[in-house]
Write a protein that holds these residues in place. Structure first.
Motif, mmCIF file in Angstrom:
data_model
loop_
_atom_site.group_PDB
_atom_site.id
_atom_site.type_symbol
_atom_site.label_atom_id
_atom_site.label_comp_id
_atom_site.label_asym_id
_atom_site.label_seq_id
_atom_site.Cartn_x
_atom_site.Cartn_y
_atom_site.Cartn_z
ATOM 1 N N ALA A 97 0.825 -1.205 0.000
ATOM 2 C CA ALA A 97 0.000 0.000 0.000
ATOM 3 C C ALA A 97 0.861 1.256 0.000
ATOM 4 O O ALA A 97 0.583 2.223 -0.726
ATOM 5 C CB ALA A 97 -0.921 -0.007 1.218
ATOM 6 N N GLU A 98 1.901 1.246 0.816
ATOM 7 C CA GLU A 98 2.793 2.405 0.872
ATOM 8 C C GLU A 98 3.398 2.684 -0.507
ATOM 9 O O GLU A 98 3.460 3.841 -0.953
ATOM 10 C CB GLU A 98 3.901 2.155 1.892
ATOM 11 C CG GLU A 98 4.883 3.307 2.013
ATOM 12 C CD GLU A 98 6.002 3.033 3.003
ATOM 13 O OE1 GLU A 98 6.777 3.968 3.276
ATOM 14 O OE2 GLU A 98 6.099 1.890 3.506
ATOM 15 N N ASP A 145 -0.170 16.195 -4.844
ATOM 16 C CA ASP A 145 0.380 16.730 -3.606
ATOM 17 C C ASP A 145 -0.263 16.014 -2.421
ATOM 18 O O ASP A 145 -1.465 16.143 -2.191
ATOM 19 C CB ASP A 145 0.104 18.230 -3.526
ATOM 20 C CG ASP A 145 0.609 18.867 -2.235
ATOM 21 O OD1 ASP A 145 1.325 18.186 -1.470
ATOM 22 O OD2 ASP A 145 0.259 20.032 -1.994
ATOM 23 N N LYS A 146 0.532 15.269 -1.675
ATOM 24 C CA LYS A 146 -0.016 14.495 -0.558
ATOM 25 C C LYS A 146 -0.583 15.384 0.540
ATOM 26 O O LYS A 146 -1.423 14.941 1.333
ATOM 27 C CB LYS A 146 1.046 13.562 0.025
ATOM 28 C CG LYS A 146 2.164 14.265 0.784
ATOM 29 C CD LYS A 146 3.137 13.255 1.367
ATOM 30 C CE LYS A 146 4.210 13.944 2.201
ATOM 31 N NZ LYS A 146 5.168 12.950 2.770
ATOM 32 N N ASN A 147 -0.148 16.648 0.592
ATOM 33 C CA ASN A 147 -0.606 17.538 1.656
ATOM 34 C C ASN A 147 -2.068 17.937 1.503
ATOM 35 O O ASN A 147 -2.667 18.471 2.446
ATOM 36 C CB ASN A 147 0.280 18.789 1.714
ATOM 37 C CG ASN A 147 1.687 18.458 2.166
ATOM 38 O OD1 ASN A 147 1.884 17.780 3.160
ATOM 39 N ND2 ASN A 147 2.682 18.924 1.409
ATOM 40 N N VAL A 200 -8.150 9.125 4.929
ATOM 41 C CA VAL A 200 -7.637 7.866 4.390
ATOM 42 C C VAL A 200 -8.660 6.763 4.669
ATOM 43 O O VAL A 200 -9.019 6.509 5.825
ATOM 44 C CB VAL A 200 -6.290 7.482 5.022
ATOM 45 C CG1 VAL A 200 -5.813 6.130 4.460
ATOM 46 C CG2 VAL A 200 -5.239 8.557 4.786
ATOM 47 N N LEU A 201 -9.124 6.138 3.597
ATOM 48 C CA LEU A 201 -9.976 4.952 3.698
ATOM 49 C C LEU A 201 -9.133 3.767 3.255
ATOM 50 O O LEU A 201 -8.652 3.738 2.111
ATOM 51 C CB LEU A 201 -11.208 5.088 2.803
ATOM 52 C CG LEU A 201 -12.155 6.248 3.105
ATOM 53 C CD1 LEU A 201 -13.282 6.295 2.083
ATOM 54 C CD2 LEU A 201 -12.735 6.128 4.513
ATOM 55 N N TYR A 202 -8.958 2.788 4.139
ATOM 56 C CA TYR A 202 -7.999 1.700 3.911
ATOM 57 C C TYR A 202 -8.743 0.371 3.915
ATOM 58 O O TYR A 202 -9.199 -0.104 4.961
ATOM 59 C CB TYR A 202 -6.949 1.743 5.018
ATOM 60 C CG TYR A 202 -5.771 0.807 4.851
ATOM 61 C CD1 TYR A 202 -4.630 1.216 4.173
ATOM 62 C CD2 TYR A 202 -5.779 -0.463 5.417
ATOM 63 C CE1 TYR A 202 -3.527 0.376 4.046
ATOM 64 C CE2 TYR A 202 -4.685 -1.310 5.295
ATOM 65 C CZ TYR A 202 -3.565 -0.882 4.613
ATOM 66 O OH TYR A 202 -2.480 -1.719 4.495
ATOM 67 N N CYS A 203 -8.885 -0.222 2.741
ATOM 68 C CA CYS A 203 -9.612 -1.484 2.597
ATOM 69 C C CYS A 203 -8.635 -2.643 2.550
ATOM 70 O O CYS A 203 -7.784 -2.702 1.646
ATOM 71 C CB CYS A 203 -10.446 -1.453 1.318
ATOM 72 S SG CYS A 203 -11.312 -3.009 0.989
ATOM 73 N N THR A 204 -8.761 -3.577 3.498
ATOM 74 C CA THR A 204 -7.885 -4.751 3.485
ATOM 75 C C THR A 204 -8.508 -5.887 4.276
ATOM 76 O O THR A 204 -9.293 -5.666 5.203
ATOM 77 C CB THR A 204 -6.496 -4.417 4.072
ATOM 78 O OG1 THR A 204 -5.606 -5.508 3.813
ATOM 79 C CG2 THR A 204 -6.576 -4.180 5.571
ATOM 80 N N LEU A 249 3.498 7.606 5.464
ATOM 81 C CA LEU A 249 3.428 8.493 4.313
ATOM 82 C C LEU A 249 3.705 9.943 4.685
ATOM 83 O O LEU A 249 3.833 10.797 3.798
ATOM 84 C CB LEU A 249 2.046 8.392 3.653
ATOM 85 C CG LEU A 249 1.687 7.043 3.040
ATOM 86 C CD1 LEU A 249 0.252 7.068 2.521
ATOM 87 C CD2 LEU A 249 2.647 6.661 1.921
ATOM 88 N N GLY A 250 3.776 10.227 5.981
ATOM 89 C CA GLY A 250 3.993 11.606 6.412
ATOM 90 C C GLY A 250 2.815 12.503 6.119
ATOM 91 O O GLY A 250 2.980 13.700 5.826
#
Length: 336
Positions: free
Chosen positions: A56-57, A68-70, A75-79, A97-98
């Protein structure tokens, strides 16, 4: 005003397992027939010390090469391959990811319907004013759950991760979704041991299913015939409902992109929906069934390789483990 998919990226692990590789392990099985019917020629497998979070990273870092990550505020994290039982892996991803500490982040445990559920949630967060730029992540490493002697599941499933930016848009691009659940079929696709009900069993006995496949209850088990029956009977009429729910007809849709389970299953659904081949995307030859990641991978590849218009309407549908299914209407642009 509404929400729209702005960009998608995906990541496969480095190790590629071809049908020829599997053929050397299972010399009594004809993988050329498998490839012809199921449509998979290779899949990717995470390294022993590589987790779904690692994948994922890397998918997110690919995406951040373009955005731009800022700007991300959720964050929606499907796993179904979490880093730990607790805490939520989304929290760990935020730190890796900072991302800003003001972001919201949580996991949701869904498999093959995960991406469609995730888009619907992203749309709801954006349209309710709680977020503007959502990072939707899908990632699974089913290979770690599959018994090495289970030829069928090893041939079907692959590991992967995707990262999608869903943002506020003046022109809406994510429309209505519908959902379905049949928890009575929970044991049709399951890893029985290792969680709250049944602990991991170091002395688990081997079982044989299908044509000589072997698993223990510590491993992933799939009742293929029952899953096929479910998808082929439930999904086609459900898609008709989704079209009606969105007040569109099949002729209005540029492409139908379903969960890439296997080519035979997709062909049956296409025929039951009376859809032309040109409007029904199949994209699993390289990568296989990557669970929650198949739809975004297919959307990315269609948008970048096969789409010949600037924008088109797409019906997306996910279905499988749970039993769970969902589908909806989206617009996508070329070059996601």
């Amino acid at each position: 005003m509404g929400a729209k998919i702005q960009a998608i990226d995906y990541y496969f692990p480095e190790k590629k397992v071809t049908n020829q590789d599997l053929g050397r392990e299972f010399p009594d099985y004809d993988f050329s027939k498998f490839e012809y019917k199921i449509g998979i020629s290779s899949r990717y497998v995470a390294a022993p010390n590589e987790t779904a979070l690692d994948l994922a990273e890397k998918a997110c870092l690919k995406l951040f090469g373009r955005i731009d990550k800022n700007q991300i505020d959720y964050v929606l994290y499907c796993t179904q391959s979490p880093e730990y039982i607790m805490p939520s892996t989304a929290c760990i991803l935020q730190d890796r990811l900072g991302l800003n500490k003001t972001v919201g982040a949580f996991d949701f445990n869904l498999g093959c319907s995960g991406y469609t559920y995730g888009l619907s949630m992203a749309k709801a967060f954006i349209e309710s004013g709680q977020a503007k730029n959502i990072l939707l992540v899908t990632t699974d490493t089913y290979s770690k759950y599959i018994n090495k002697k289970d030829r069928s599941n090893r041939a079907i499933f692959g590991d992967a991760a995707t990262a999608t930016l869903v943002s506020f848009a003046e022109k809406n691009g994510i429309y209505k979704f519908r959902f379905g659940t049949d928890g009575g079929g929970f044991n049709k696709l399951i890893v029985k041991n290792g969680a709250g009900r049944y602990p991991h069993d170091n002395e688990a006995v081997e079982h044989i299913y299908g044509r000589g496949n072997i698993y223990t209850e510590n491993n992933l088990y799939m009742n293929g015939p029952e899953i096929f029956r479910f998808t082929s009977t439930v999904v086609p009429p459900f898609i008709e409902e989704v079209l009606k729910f969105n007040d569109v007809e099949k002729k209005d849709i540029g492409q139908f992109v379903f969960h890439q389970a296997n080519a035979h299953m997709l062909k049956v659904m296409r025929e039951r929906l009376f859809l032309p081949i040109a409007k029904f995307y199949i994209n699993l030859r390289d990568g296989g069934n990557t669970v929650s990641s198949t739809i975004p991978i297919a959307l990315k590849n269609y948008s970048n390789q096969d789409m010949n218009v600037d924008e088109t309407a797409v019906i997306i549908a996910g279905f499988g483990v749970g039993l769970s299914w969902s589908a909806g209407l989206i617009d996508i642009s070329r070059g996601l």
